[in-house]
Every structure is written in C-alpha cells, then in structure tokens.
Design an enzyme around this catalytic site. Structure first.
Site, PDB file in Angstrom:
ATOM      1  N   CYS A 205     -30.644 -13.702   1.394  1.00  0.00           N
ATOM      2  CA  CYS A 205     -31.375 -12.934   2.217  1.00  0.00           C
ATOM      3  C   CYS A 205     -31.623 -11.468   1.802  1.00  0.00           C
ATOM      4  O   CYS A 205     -31.980 -10.712   2.773  1.00  0.00           O
ATOM      5  CB  CYS A 205     -30.671 -13.162   3.804  1.00  0.00           C
ATOM      6  SG  CYS A 205     -29.183 -11.764   3.846  1.00  0.00           S
TER       7      CYS A 205
ATOM      8  N   SER B 125       6.449  -4.245   6.984  1.00  0.00           N
ATOM      9  CA  SER B 125       5.446  -3.491   7.273  1.00  0.00           C
ATOM     10  C   SER B 125       5.752  -2.107   7.439  1.00  0.00           C
ATOM     11  O   SER B 125       6.737  -1.837   8.230  1.00  0.00           O
ATOM     12  CB  SER B 125       4.467  -4.251   8.704  1.00  0.00           C
ATOM     13  OG  SER B 125       3.869  -3.195   9.014  1.00  0.00           O
TER      14      SER B 125
ATOM     15  N   HIS C 290      -6.231  -9.058   9.499  1.00  0.00           N
ATOM     16  CA  HIS C 290      -7.216  -8.335   8.468  1.00  0.00           C
ATOM     17  C   HIS C 290      -8.087  -9.146   7.685  1.00  0.00           C
ATOM     18  O   HIS C 290      -8.556  -8.986   6.600  1.00  0.00           O
ATOM     19  CB  HIS C 290      -6.422  -7.401   7.599  1.00  0.00           C
ATOM     20  CG  HIS C 290      -6.032  -6.397   8.548  1.00  0.00           C
ATOM     21  ND1 HIS C 290      -4.816  -5.314   7.971  1.00  0.00           N
ATOM     22  CD2 HIS C 290      -6.309  -5.834   9.765  1.00  0.00           C
ATOM     23  CE1 HIS C 290      -4.633  -4.657   9.185  1.00  0.00           C
ATOM     24  NE2 HIS C 290      -5.414  -4.766  10.284  1.00  0.00           N
TER      25      HIS C 290
ATOM     26  N   CYS D 158     -26.022 -11.771   7.012  1.00  0.00           N
ATOM     27  CA  CYS D 158     -26.403 -12.988   7.810  1.00  0.00           C
ATOM     28  C   CYS D 158     -25.058 -13.889   7.806  1.00  0.00           C
ATOM     29  O   CYS D 158     -24.881 -15.072   8.616  1.00  0.00           O
ATOM     30  CB  CYS D 158     -27.273 -13.913   7.004  1.00  0.00           C
ATOM     31  SG  CYS D 158     -26.874 -14.596   5.489  1.00  0.00           S
TER      32      CYS D 158
ATOM     33  N   CYS E 103     -21.538 -12.756   3.617  1.00  0.00           N
ATOM     34  CA  CYS E 103     -22.925 -11.741   3.437  1.00  0.00           C
ATOM     35  C   CYS E 103     -22.722 -10.961   4.547  1.00  0.00           C
ATOM     36  O   CYS E 103     -22.340 -11.214   5.746  1.00  0.00           O
ATOM     37  CB  CYS E 103     -24.121 -12.673   3.618  1.00  0.00           C
ATOM     38  SG  CYS E 103     -25.602 -11.500   3.990  1.00  0.00           S
TER      39      CYS E 103
ATOM     40  N   ASN F 296      12.696  -3.916   7.032  1.00  0.00           N
ATOM     41  CA  ASN F 296      11.680  -3.223   6.198  1.00  0.00           C
ATOM     42  C   ASN F 296      12.470  -2.416   5.181  1.00  0.00           C
ATOM     43  O   ASN F 296      13.487  -1.896   5.395  1.00  0.00           O
ATOM     44  CB  ASN F 296      10.710  -2.264   6.905  1.00  0.00           C
ATOM     45  CG  ASN F 296       9.540  -1.982   6.290  1.00  0.00           C
ATOM     46  OD1 ASN F 296       8.644  -2.803   5.757  1.00  0.00           O
ATOM     47  ND2 ASN F 296       9.219  -0.955   6.164  1.00  0.00           N
TER      48      ASN F 296
ATOM     49  N   PHE G 103       0.834  -1.296  -0.003  1.00  0.00           N
ATOM     50  CA  PHE G 103       0.003   0.036   0.108  1.00  0.00           C
ATOM     51  C   PHE G 103       0.817   1.361   0.105  1.00  0.00           C
ATOM     52  O   PHE G 103       0.573   2.147  -0.789  1.00  0.00           O
ATOM     53  CB  PHE G 103      -0.874   0.004   1.200  1.00  0.00           C
ATOM     54  CG  PHE G 103      -2.101  -0.898   1.000  1.00  0.00           C
ATOM     55  CD1 PHE G 103      -2.457  -1.025  -0.223  1.00  0.00           C
ATOM     56  CD2 PHE G 103      -2.852  -0.948   2.131  1.00  0.00           C
ATOM     57  CE1 PHE G 103      -3.568  -1.986  -0.289  1.00  0.00           C
ATOM     58  CE2 PHE G 103      -4.100  -1.643   2.048  1.00  0.00           C
ATOM     59  CZ  PHE G 103      -4.307  -2.125   1.020  1.00  0.00           C
ATOM     60  N   ARG G 104       1.747   1.142   1.118  1.00  0.00           N
ATOM     61  CA  ARG G 104       2.495   2.377   1.133  1.00  0.00           C
ATOM     62  C   ARG G 104       4.083   2.679   0.684  1.00  0.00           C
ATOM     63  O   ARG G 104       4.769   3.432   0.996  1.00  0.00           O
ATOM     64  CB  ARG G 104       2.449   2.913   2.531  1.00  0.00           C
ATOM     65  CG  ARG G 104       1.102   3.187   3.110  1.00  0.00           C
ATOM     66  CD  ARG G 104       0.992   3.084   4.559  1.00  0.00           C
ATOM     67  NE  ARG G 104      -0.283   3.320   5.099  1.00  0.00           N
ATOM     68  CZ  ARG G 104      -1.377   2.357   4.923  1.00  0.00           C
ATOM     69  NH1 ARG G 104      -0.781   1.247   4.646  1.00  0.00           N
ATOM     70  NH2 ARG G 104      -2.529   2.613   5.251  1.00  0.00           N
TER      71      ARG G 104
END
Ligand code: NAD
Ligand code: ZN
Length: 257
Positions: A162, A198, A127, A138, A135, A223, A44-45
């Site tokens: 549903c 990360s 995550h 439900c 769903c 990292n 992402f970053r």
C-alpha cells in the site's frame, strides 16, 4: 541508601517473598528489561544499558518518520540481539509460579517474547513484541526477521504494497500504550505486585505497580538499582532477578527452574 527494605539477608528476602506470595490471593508480576539481562539482552537504564550507547530519540515515532533508514538500522540491530535469546531462570520461575496458581498474570514492558517462550500463559506485553512488524498505514503484518534482512542485506527500508512504512510492532515513545487499560484492570484487582527488573521510570507502564499499591495491595520490588517507588514498597530486594526468583520457587518447595 539501604540495599534492602523489609528484610536483611538474601536468604531472608527470598523467604519473605515466598511467604507473601504464598498468602496472596491474586498476585501479578510486573517485569522490565532487567529480567532479561541474564538472557544476554542489554537493558536501557541499567549499568550497561543501551541508552549509554544510543540516543533514546531513536525509539521515538518522530525519528521513525524523519529517518526511517537509521530507525530501521537501530531496530534491526535490536531484533538481532533479541532473536536468538532464550529464557533464563527468572522467566522460568514466573512461568512455574503461574502454573502452580500462585501468579495470575505477567505484565511486561519487554518486547522480547521471553515470558511466553518460558511457558507463561497470561502475558500482557505493554510495549508489544519485536518479532513481528506491521504496516504503519494499513496494519498488515509480517515477520521482523524478513524486514531486518532487507535492511541489512540491501540497505532498504521495508515498505508495504500500500506504500506505507513497515515498522516493528512495538510501542515507540510518543505512541499510546494500547494494552494499558487492560493491564490496569488486572492490577486493580491484584493484592500483590512483584515488580522485577524495572527502573519504574517509564510511564504509563510504571503506573501499574502504583495502581496495585493504591488499591490496597502489596508491592515487592526486585531490582539491581534503586527505583522511585522503593520508599512505598513493602519489600525491596536489590539483587539479581534470576537468583531471587529461582530461590522463591525453591523456598515454596517447587523445585529447581
Ligand atoms: P530499564 O532499562 O529502565 O530498567 C531496567 C532495570 O533493571 C534497571 O534499574 C537495572 O538496574 C535493573 N536490572 C538489570 N539487570 C538486572 C538483573 N539481572 N536483576 C535485577 N535487576 C536488573 O528498563 P524498563 O524499566 O523495562 O523500562 C524501559 C523500557 O525498556 C521498556 O519500555 C521496554 O520496552 C524496553 N526494553 C526492553 C528490553 C527487552 O525486551 N528485553 C530491553 C531493553 C529495553
Ligand atoms: Zn500497508
């Protein structure tokens, strides 16, 4: 800023990690999107991260409810990018370390399922996992592959019998991290956290390495870019996750991954 803290060359850093890991009692790995970039999945970053091309709002609960079609187009695209991916030496190294009794668990922010695919057994997916969808009303479950096909081929938003919206089984921004307490308990019992790939900026996930440190354990960060926890870490290695972790396995005499 120095590229490394606590060691000076790549070789020395790898040996230091191996030595700290070898003498730890209960180590955990905390991983992020950076461990999967070598499997062809953008983070992402990082330098070529997804948030350079897309608005992070697309991963929020409010966007899902507001514009389910655009939300699903984004997630169908992410699913397709992740579906064919294979584990890389970084994932395999962590699985090998667990197999040898040197790592108690992997706590990951990733939704790609690659740790389990590499053979890691105790994996906490903070995550969630993009391979399944459920769903929103439900909870009934179905494969994301089916949903992505519906979106791509018919331009339809997947709906449950549903009437509820089917959505990927991942934690969106604005949603609680259900597995957080379980991960925190593991972290508090650990004497070493190996944080890999990360940016350590997404909370509450990033509180996991902090918790290990707060409980008196050690923190090693591997990292490509600096993180806000670098100054509190015992060792910082700003190199690629795969070569470092494969090197650690080799330095411990456990062969190639
Ligand atoms: P992030 O994108 O915030 O940070 C990734 C970090 O990894 C960056 O600092 C980058 O410099 C570093 N990095 C990139 N390639 C690397 C490599 N080969 N070796 C070492 N470091 C490398 O990701 P994050 O911290 O995991 O947090 C963001 C969120 O991203 C999480 O919520 C997660 O769910 C989600 N995400 C997951 C995936 C996936 O499942 N693979 C992919 C993208 C985003
Ligand atoms: Zn339903």
């Amino acid at each position: 800023m120095a590229d490394r803290i606590g060691c000076s060359s790549s070789t020395e850093c790898v040996e230091r990690i191996a030595s700290i890991l070898g003498s730890s009692r209960d180590a955990v790995a905390f991983t992020g999107a950076g461990i999967s970039t070598d499997s062809g999945i953008p983070d992402f970053r990082g330098r070529q991260g997804l948030w350079k091309r897309f608005d992070p709002r697309m991963a929020t609960r409010s966007f899902m409810l507001e514009d389910p079609r655009a939300f699903w187009e984004f997630y169908a695209m992410r699913f397709e990018a992740l579906a064919g991916a294979e584990p890389n030496p970084g994932h395999r190294a962590l699985a090998r370390l667990e197999g040898e009794g040197l790592l108690a668990a992997v706590i990951t922010q990733n939704i790609d399922g690659l740790h389990a695919k590499a053979g890691s057994r105790r994996v906490i997916e903070l995550h969630g996992n993009i391979m399944t969808s459920r769903c929103d009303d439900c909870g009934s479950v179905r494969p994301t592959e089916e949903c992505a096909r519906l979106v791509r081929e018919r331009g339809e938003v997947p709906r449950c019998v549903c009437g509820g919206l089917i959505r990927p089984s991942v934690v969106l921004f604005e949603e609680p991290v259900g597995m957080f307490e379980a991960a925190l308990r593991i972290a508090q019992e650990s004497d070493l956290c190996l944080a890999v790939g990360s940016s350590l900026t997404v909370y509450p996930a990033a509180a996991i390495p902090e918790a290990v440190k707060a409980a008196g354990g050690k923190l090693i960060i591997v990292n490509a870019d600096p993180t806000p926890l670098d100054q509190r870490a015992d060792l910082v290695v700003r190199d690629g996750a795969s070569p470092v972790l494969a090197g650690v396995v080799r330095a411990l005499g456990l062969g190639e991954v």
